[in-house]
Design a protein around this motif. Structure first.
Motif, PDB file in Angstrom:
ATOM      1  N   ILE A 202       0.832  -1.201   0.000  1.00  0.00           N
ATOM      2  CA  ILE A 202       0.000   0.000   0.000  1.00  0.00           C
ATOM      3  C   ILE A 202       0.870   1.256   0.000  1.00  0.00           C
ATOM      4  CG2 ILE A 202      -1.605   1.358   1.407  1.00  0.00           C
ATOM      5  CD1 ILE A 202      -2.855  -1.334   2.295  1.00  0.00           C
ATOM      6  N   GLN A 203       1.871   1.260   0.875  1.00  0.00           N
ATOM      7  CA  GLN A 203       2.739   2.443   0.957  1.00  0.00           C
ATOM      8  C   GLN A 203       3.466   2.681  -0.362  1.00  0.00           C
ATOM      9  OE1 GLN A 203       3.404   4.444   4.145  1.00  0.00           O
ATOM     10  NE2 GLN A 203       3.762   5.752   2.378  1.00  0.00           N
ATOM     11  N   THR A 204       3.998   1.606  -0.946  1.00  0.00           N
ATOM     12  CA  THR A 204       4.715   1.720  -2.214  1.00  0.00           C
ATOM     13  C   THR A 204       3.807   2.223  -3.329  1.00  0.00           C
ATOM     14  OG1 THR A 204       6.253  -0.057  -1.613  1.00  0.00           O
ATOM     15  CG2 THR A 204       5.995   0.407  -3.955  1.00  0.00           C
ATOM     16  N   ALA A 205       2.587   1.686  -3.391  1.00  0.00           N
ATOM     17  CA  ALA A 205       1.653   2.055  -4.450  1.00  0.00           C
ATOM     18  C   ALA A 205       1.223   3.511  -4.319  1.00  0.00           C
ATOM     19  CB  ALA A 205       0.438   1.134  -4.426  1.00  0.00           C
ATOM     20  N   ILE A 206       0.990   3.983  -3.101  1.00  0.00           N
ATOM     21  CA  ILE A 206       0.605   5.385  -2.902  1.00  0.00           C
ATOM     22  C   ILE A 206       1.773   6.308  -3.248  1.00  0.00           C
ATOM     23  CG2 ILE A 206      -0.027   7.109  -1.174  1.00  0.00           C
ATOM     24  CD1 ILE A 206      -1.708   4.963   0.210  1.00  0.00           C
ATOM     25  N   ASN A 207       2.966   5.958  -2.764  1.00  0.00           N
ATOM     26  CA  ASN A 207       4.145   6.777  -3.065  1.00  0.00           C
ATOM     27  C   ASN A 207       4.346   6.925  -4.573  1.00  0.00           C
ATOM     28  OD1 ASN A 207       4.595   6.867  -0.323  1.00  0.00           O
ATOM     29  ND2 ASN A 207       6.381   5.510  -0.357  1.00  0.00           N
ATOM     30  N   ALA A 208       4.277   5.804  -5.270  1.00  0.00           N
ATOM     31  CA  ALA A 208       4.547   5.816  -6.711  1.00  0.00           C
ATOM     32  C   ALA A 208       3.489   6.616  -7.458  1.00  0.00           C
ATOM     33  CB  ALA A 208       4.620   4.392  -7.242  1.00  0.00           C
ATOM     34  N   ALA A 209       2.235   6.524  -7.030  1.00  0.00           N
ATOM     35  CA  ALA A 209       1.168   7.276  -7.690  1.00  0.00           C
ATOM     36  C   ALA A 209       1.404   8.778  -7.536  1.00  0.00           C
ATOM     37  CB  ALA A 209      -0.190   6.888  -7.111  1.00  0.00           C
ATOM     38  N   VAL A 210       1.811   9.202  -6.344  1.00  0.00           N
ATOM     39  CA  VAL A 210       2.079  10.618  -6.102  1.00  0.00           C
ATOM     40  C   VAL A 210       3.291  11.073  -6.910  1.00  0.00           C
ATOM     41  CG1 VAL A 210       2.798  12.285  -4.347  1.00  0.00           C
ATOM     42  CG2 VAL A 210       1.009  10.618  -3.823  1.00  0.00           C
ATOM     43  N   ASP A 211       4.360  10.265  -6.875  1.00  0.00           N
ATOM     44  CA  ASP A 211       5.598  10.652  -7.554  1.00  0.00           C
ATOM     45  C   ASP A 211       5.427  10.752  -9.068  1.00  0.00           C
ATOM     46  OD1 ASP A 211       6.773  10.679  -5.078  1.00  0.00           O
ATOM     47  OD2 ASP A 211       7.758   8.729  -5.304  1.00  0.00           O
ATOM     48  N   LEU A 212       4.614   9.860  -9.642  1.00  0.00           N
ATOM     49  CA  LEU A 212       4.455   9.819 -11.094  1.00  0.00           C
ATOM     50  C   LEU A 212       3.291  10.665 -11.589  1.00  0.00           C
ATOM     51  CD1 LEU A 212       5.113   6.003 -11.600  1.00  0.00           C
ATOM     52  CD2 LEU A 212       6.636   7.887 -12.242  1.00  0.00           C
ATOM     53  N   GLY A 213       2.565  11.274 -10.661  1.00  0.00           N
ATOM     54  CA  GLY A 213       1.466  12.151 -11.054  1.00  0.00           C
ATOM     55  C   GLY A 213       0.252  11.422 -11.586  1.00  0.00           C
ATOM     56  N   LEU A 214       0.009  10.212 -11.109  1.00  0.00           N
ATOM     57  CA  LEU A 214      -1.171   9.467 -11.524  1.00  0.00           C
ATOM     58  C   LEU A 214      -2.376   9.908 -10.702  1.00  0.00           C
ATOM     59  CD1 LEU A 214       0.992   7.588 -12.869  1.00  0.00           C
ATOM     60  CD2 LEU A 214      -0.532   5.696 -12.334  1.00  0.00           C
ATOM     61  N   THR A 215      -3.540   9.803 -11.289  1.00  0.00           N
ATOM     62  CA  THR A 215      -4.756  10.037 -10.517  1.00  0.00           C
ATOM     63  C   THR A 215      -5.065   8.797  -9.693  1.00  0.00           C
ATOM     64  OG1 THR A 215      -6.286   9.145 -12.180  1.00  0.00           O
ATOM     65  CG2 THR A 215      -5.648  11.479 -12.372  1.00  0.00           C
ATOM     66  N   VAL A 216      -5.939   8.957  -8.705  1.00  0.00           N
ATOM     67  CA  VAL A 216      -6.367   7.828  -7.880  1.00  0.00           C
ATOM     68  C   VAL A 216      -6.994   6.738  -8.751  1.00  0.00           C
ATOM     69  CG1 VAL A 216      -8.078   7.139  -6.152  1.00  0.00           C
ATOM     70  CG2 VAL A 216      -6.627   9.137  -5.746  1.00  0.00           C
ATOM     71  N   GLU A 217      -7.856   7.146  -9.687  1.00  0.00           N
ATOM     72  CA  GLU A 217      -8.530   6.156 -10.543  1.00  0.00           C
ATOM     73  C   GLU A 217      -7.529   5.412 -11.425  1.00  0.00           C
ATOM     74  OE1 GLU A 217     -11.387   9.784 -11.119  1.00  0.00           O
ATOM     75  OE2 GLU A 217      -9.269   9.493 -10.647  1.00  0.00           O
ATOM     76  N   GLU A 218      -6.529   6.136 -11.953  1.00  0.00           N
ATOM     77  CA  GLU A 218      -5.521   5.481 -12.807  1.00  0.00           C
ATOM     78  C   GLU A 218      -4.719   4.463 -12.014  1.00  0.00           C
ATOM     79  OE1 GLU A 218      -4.557   9.034 -16.035  1.00  0.00           O
ATOM     80  OE2 GLU A 218      -3.458   8.954 -14.130  1.00  0.00           O
ATOM     81  N   ALA A 219      -4.305   4.830 -10.829  1.00  0.00           N
ATOM     82  CA  ALA A 219      -3.520   3.910 -10.004  1.00  0.00           C
ATOM     83  C   ALA A 219      -4.323   2.657  -9.676  1.00  0.00           C
ATOM     84  CB  ALA A 219      -3.067   4.609  -8.728  1.00  0.00           C
ATOM     85  N   ASP A 220      -5.581   2.824  -9.296  1.00  0.00           N
ATOM     86  CA  ASP A 220      -6.404   1.666  -8.948  1.00  0.00           C
ATOM     87  C   ASP A 220      -6.682   0.780 -10.157  1.00  0.00           C
ATOM     88  OD1 ASP A 220      -6.484   2.261  -6.298  1.00  0.00           O
ATOM     89  OD2 ASP A 220      -8.465   3.176  -6.306  1.00  0.00           O
ATOM     90  N   ALA A 221      -6.813   1.395 -11.332  1.00  0.00           N
ATOM     91  CA  ALA A 221      -7.047   0.606 -12.542  1.00  0.00           C
ATOM     92  C   ALA A 221      -5.831  -0.243 -12.897  1.00  0.00           C
ATOM     93  CB  ALA A 221      -7.394   1.533 -13.707  1.00  0.00           C
ATOM     94  N   ILE A 222      -4.635   0.248 -12.627  1.00  0.00           N
ATOM     95  CA  ILE A 222      -3.406  -0.495 -12.949  1.00  0.00           C
ATOM     96  C   ILE A 222      -3.124  -1.558 -11.901  1.00  0.00           C
ATOM     97  CG2 ILE A 222      -0.914  -0.281 -13.285  1.00  0.00           C
ATOM     98  CD1 ILE A 222      -1.569   2.708 -14.096  1.00  0.00           C
ATOM     99  N   VAL A 223      -3.259  -1.178 -10.639  1.00  0.00           N
ATOM    100  CA  VAL A 223      -2.936  -2.109  -9.549  1.00  0.00           C
ATOM    101  C   VAL A 223      -4.038  -3.150  -9.361  1.00  0.00           C
ATOM    102  CG1 VAL A 223      -2.719  -2.224  -7.025  1.00  0.00           C
ATOM    103  CG2 VAL A 223      -1.381  -0.582  -8.304  1.00  0.00           C
ATOM    104  N   GLY A 224      -5.255  -2.856  -9.821  1.00  0.00           N
ATOM    105  CA  GLY A 224      -6.376  -3.751  -9.558  1.00  0.00           C
ATOM    106  C   GLY A 224      -6.401  -4.990 -10.417  1.00  0.00           C
ATOM    107  N   ARG A 225      -7.381  -5.076 -11.294  1.00  0.00           N
ATOM    108  CA  ARG A 225      -7.633  -6.312 -12.010  1.00  0.00           C
ATOM    109  C   ARG A 225      -6.467  -6.832 -12.853  1.00  0.00           C
ATOM    110  NH1 ARG A 225     -14.013  -5.189 -13.475  1.00  0.00           N
ATOM    111  NH2 ARG A 225     -14.847  -6.003 -11.516  1.00  0.00           N
ATOM    112  N   PRO A 226      -5.666  -5.964 -13.516  1.00  0.00           N
ATOM    113  CA  PRO A 226      -4.541  -6.513 -14.279  1.00  0.00           C
ATOM    114  C   PRO A 226      -3.576  -7.338 -13.430  1.00  0.00           C
ATOM    115  CG  PRO A 226      -4.929  -4.253 -14.926  1.00  0.00           C
ATOM    116  CD  PRO A 226      -5.798  -4.508 -13.729  1.00  0.00           C
ATOM    117  N   MET A 227      -3.463  -6.997 -12.143  1.00  0.00           N
ATOM    118  CA  MET A 227      -2.574  -7.729 -11.249  1.00  0.00           C
ATOM    119  C   MET A 227      -3.317  -8.781 -10.430  1.00  0.00           C
ATOM    120  SD  MET A 227       0.000  -4.735  -9.916  1.00  0.00           S
ATOM    121  CE  MET A 227       0.768  -3.586 -11.076  1.00  0.00           C
ATOM    122  N   GLY A 228      -4.615  -8.967 -10.715  1.00  0.00           N
ATOM    123  CA  GLY A 228      -5.371  -9.968  -9.972  1.00  0.00           C
ATOM    124  C   GLY A 228      -5.729  -9.520  -8.573  1.00  0.00           C
TER     125      GLY A 228
END
Length: 777
Positions: A202-228
């Motif tokens: 969780i910490q890594t995913a939040i950090n990376a989303a902030v650092d890379l300028g992703l939106t909350v929805e984009e981060a969840d779409a990548i981390v969610g179903r594609p990764m199971g």
């Protein structure tokens, strides 16, 4: 030792939930908390917790009657109750001093040899038993339940150096068989397995989303179903568990983790999150979290927070080329040449490398780690299974490219997978670099293991037949969402031919699969296509074919046992109604929901529910009470929210079985099939005494009352009018003339075909397929 009675100390969310789940297992439980400071009832806190449990949704109790197995009390007046229990679970505040004081109070009054466990997830066992008696140390262990205890399958268990092996074994056994948990043995390390890895992820995913300028929805779409990972992704998950909980977990881990642990470097406080917590935006239990529902003006608008500004905006489904083009190809996702690919690389590399670096520190095998993340965080695959999807050599290169040390286990794999199938057996790579067979507990039979070791007896596009041993054949649905179609009916027919009279090589049939849901019913997509092009004969053949198949199984010369879990809706429920016996997982959600799409149960569901209500000893005598009971259940599309509730609704019979642990479901169903096969006689055919038009008129009066109250829409009236006609026997029925099953099934077919030609039903089917929600037209 046996565990027949239990106690839980601490009636907060976790403690009361654990008590409720003991009751779900049929184990009487004492629930104690501190005495109330106000009012006359000193046990008001624990009693209030039980009342909250009865109102909570999703329900902690599998059936409201289970609350009667919970005895509330308080820690000053009712400690003597602990003298009669076999296992005491402590679930109080995460403070070693407070816990130690409690242990010293309960030690003198508890039954000799009773087990005491803590539900802690942050305090080492050695700290908890410091200063306690030798007898207490021998009887003490950690049992870490996940919230909510009824629904989350993981149970992490930790023993100390002094803990009795038989105490560990007894608790593990009751958690497995009675509570239905996946029991994972952990070492006494901070956060054990699931939270140690999960919090870092969780910490890594939040950090990376902030650092890379992703939106909350984009981060969840990548981390969610594609990764199971569940569709909540990471930000939605934090909303679910509560943003305010995260700082407490972080503080505990930072206080106990080794100095060189990667979590220390990853930990970061984000100002936007700190402000959200301070303002009460703590997730679903607060005013909202990363996501919230804005109800201004009476509307419900889903909004999401901007991680850079902290302002809310309307939430939109992200359109990511990477996610839409790569599917389940994790390598392709991580290689995608934009910031979404960079995000996937960073999260995968750091999380999976961290998990791999922790074995054997947190557990002796990779199997325990993978199971912990699957059951504790609902990942489809554990960390080592995900590394296998990427390839161990490719993953090692990924780590190097991200500047992460390659974990020793990955280096040791040297390009080999962490899991392999050898001679039909699943094997895992050990810390010694050798492969060892994955051993299942006694009494566990998994269809996935059978499939690794054999080929199907027969298969088509929607179903397979498997030999599960001892002359028992198994039908497995394999279509999307296990939707039922003509191929499934063909599989039933093939099974009938293979088993024959049940006196040859095959003795019985089990219907089972290991998907999330047993079956959501008929394939509505195919039905809508047929409706739109007017393929009426094909639709009628599907209805009649389903009736033939289900009826043939009902009256087969061999036993048919169904073993459902998850949703069993519509046609999926109807096959259960036609089975000789149902061995249901406790979390089976059954219902005849066809009216929601403008239809009636057409594969014998109306007929079977009428028979169930007529045979029920609680049903009043006379022709109308069984009809009224079946009509209410079907017309309101009632869905049982547990196997226990399914017995109340008569979807399950009193004689049907319930299995708490899903991993034991197939073995239990097979054992019942063999038991029935030993001296099997098919059921006798049923006839019905039905009132005809007079009875239909009575039901239609009832419907009109609902319409006047606004509880029935115009098309509800059409659909339920057809249902009323079936259940009362049709226009020619008379109480002096019995109605046969054949006649009832003909009424079902006729009503079904009349409804599929209506515009209202076509609209409902189309709306359900488009939105996933029923249309109220």
């Amino acid at each position: 030792m046996q565990i027949k009675r239990a106690a839980v100390i601490g009636s907060g969310v976790m403690g009361s939930g654990i008590a409720a789940h003991f009751a779900n297992a049929g184990i009487p439980v004492v629930l104690l908390d501190i005495p109330a400071k106000e009012g006359d009832d000193r046990s008001a806190i624990a009693k209030g917790a039980v009342q909250r449990l009865l109102k909570t949704d999703p329900a902690p109790f599998m059936h409201p009657k289970n609350a009667k197995l919970v005895t509330p009390g308080n820690l000053e007046d009712d400690l003597a109750l602990l003298a009669d229990v076999d296992w005491i679970v402590e679930a109080i505040v995460e403070n070693p001093a407070v816990k130690a004081d409690l242990y010293r109070r309960i030690d003198p009054v508890r039954k000799a040899g009773s087990v005491v466990s803590s539900n802690t997830s942050t305090i080492p066992l050695g700290v908890l038993v410091e200063g306690q008696s030798d007898a207490f140390r021998r009887d003490f262990l950690i049992t870490h339940f996940f919230n909510p205890p009824r629904y989350m399958r993981l149970l992490e268990i930790v023993g100390g150096e002094a803990t009795r092996p038989d105490a560990l074994a007894a608790v593990a056994d009751v958690c497995d068989r009675a509570l239905g948990k996946g029991v994972v043995r952990c070492k006494d390390t901070p956060g054990f397995i699931a939270n140690r890895i999960g919090v870092y992820w969780i910490q890594t995913a939040i950090n990376a989303a902030v650092d890379l300028g992703l939106t909350v929805e984009e981060a969840d779409a990548i981390v969610g179903r594609p990764m199971g990972i569940p569709k909540t992704g990471v930000f939605g998950l934090v909303d679910l568990v509560g943003l305010d909980l995260m700082p407490h977990i972080a503080k505990s881990l930072l206080a106990t983790l080794p100095e060189n642990d990667p979590y220390r470097a990853a930990f970061r406080e984000h100002p936007v999150i700190t402000r959200m917590i301070a303002e009460g935006y703590t997730g679903r239990k607060g005013k909202g979290g990363f996501y919230r529902l804005n109800r201004d003006g009476g509307a419900k608008v889903k909004e999401v927070i901007d991680l850079s500004t902290g302002a809310y905006r309307r939430s939109d489904k992200p359109k990511l080329e990477s996610v839409s083009t790569v599917g389940r190809d994790l390598r392709a996702l991580a290689d995608f040449p934009d910031k979404t690919g960079q995000y996937a690389r960073r999260v995968l590399a750091h999380t999976l490398a961290y998990a791999a670096s922790l074995v054997p520190e947190i557990a002796d095998s990779i199997v325990a780690v993978d199971e912990g993340m699957r059951l504790g965080y609902n990942w489809k695959q554990g960390p080592f299974e995900l590394i296998d999807r990427l390839g161990t050599a490719w993953f090692a290169d990924l780590c190097r490219s991200e500047g992460i040390p390659v974990p020793a286990l990955v280096e040791q794999a040297a390009g080999r997978p962490f899991y392999r199938v050898e001679d039909g057996r699943l094997q895992h790579l050990t810390t010694a670099g050798l492969y060892d067979t994955v051993v299942r507990p006694d009494g566990v039979l998994l269809l996935s293991d059978i499939k690794r070791a054999s080929q199907p007896v027969w298969k088509n596009g929607s179903a397979s037949l498997w030999d599960i041993g001892d002359g028992v054949l198994c039908v497995e649905f394999t279509s999307k969402m296990n939707a039922l179609d003509g191929d499934v009916m063909a599989a039933y027919g093939k099974a009938m031919k293979l088993i024959g009279d049940g006196k040859g090589n095959w003795k019985a049939l089990v219907i089972h699969n290991e998907s999330d849901n047993f079956s959501v019913g008929a394939n509505l997509g195919l039905a809508l296509f047929a409706l739109n092009v007017g393929l009426w004969p094909q639709i009628e053949e599907l209805v009649e074919g389903g009736q033939r198949a289900y009826r043939a199984l009902k009256y087969a010369p061999f036993p048919v046992v169904s073993a459902p879990s998850g949703m069993a809706l519509g046609g999926g429920c109807e096959i259960l109604l036609h089975s000789d016996h149902v061995q249901a997982h406790a979390e089976t959600y059954m219902g005849l929901v066809e009216v929601g799409v403008g239809l009636i149960p057409g594969w014998g569901g109306c007929t079977e529910m009428l028979a169930r209500h007529a045979a029920n000893p609680r049903t009043p005598k006379g022709p109308m009470p069984p009809i009224a009971g079946a009509f209410e259940t079907i017309s309101l599309a009632k869905v049982a929210k547990s196997a226990a509730e399914a017995k109340d609704l008569l979807y399950l019979r009193a004689s049907d079985g319930i299995t708490m642990n899903r991993d034991r479901l197939l073995a239990d169903a097979k054992a019942k099939a063999l038991e029935l096969a030993a001296n099997y006689t098919p059921p006798e055919k049923v006839t019905y005494t039905l009132p005809g038009p007079n009875g239909r008129a009575a039901l239609e009066l009832f419907l009109e009352g609902f319409a006047l109250q606004g509880k029935a829409t115009p098309h509800d009236m059409v659909v339920c009018g057809k249902l009323a006609g079936i259940l009362t026997g049709g226009p020619k029925a008379d109480v002096t003339q019995p109605v046969t099953e054949d006649q009832m099934l003909a009424l079902e077919r006729r009503a079904f075909m009349e409804l599929v030609r209506t515009e209202g039903t076509i609209d409902r089917v189309e709306h359900m397929l488009t939105t996933g929600k029923p249309l109220r037209n």
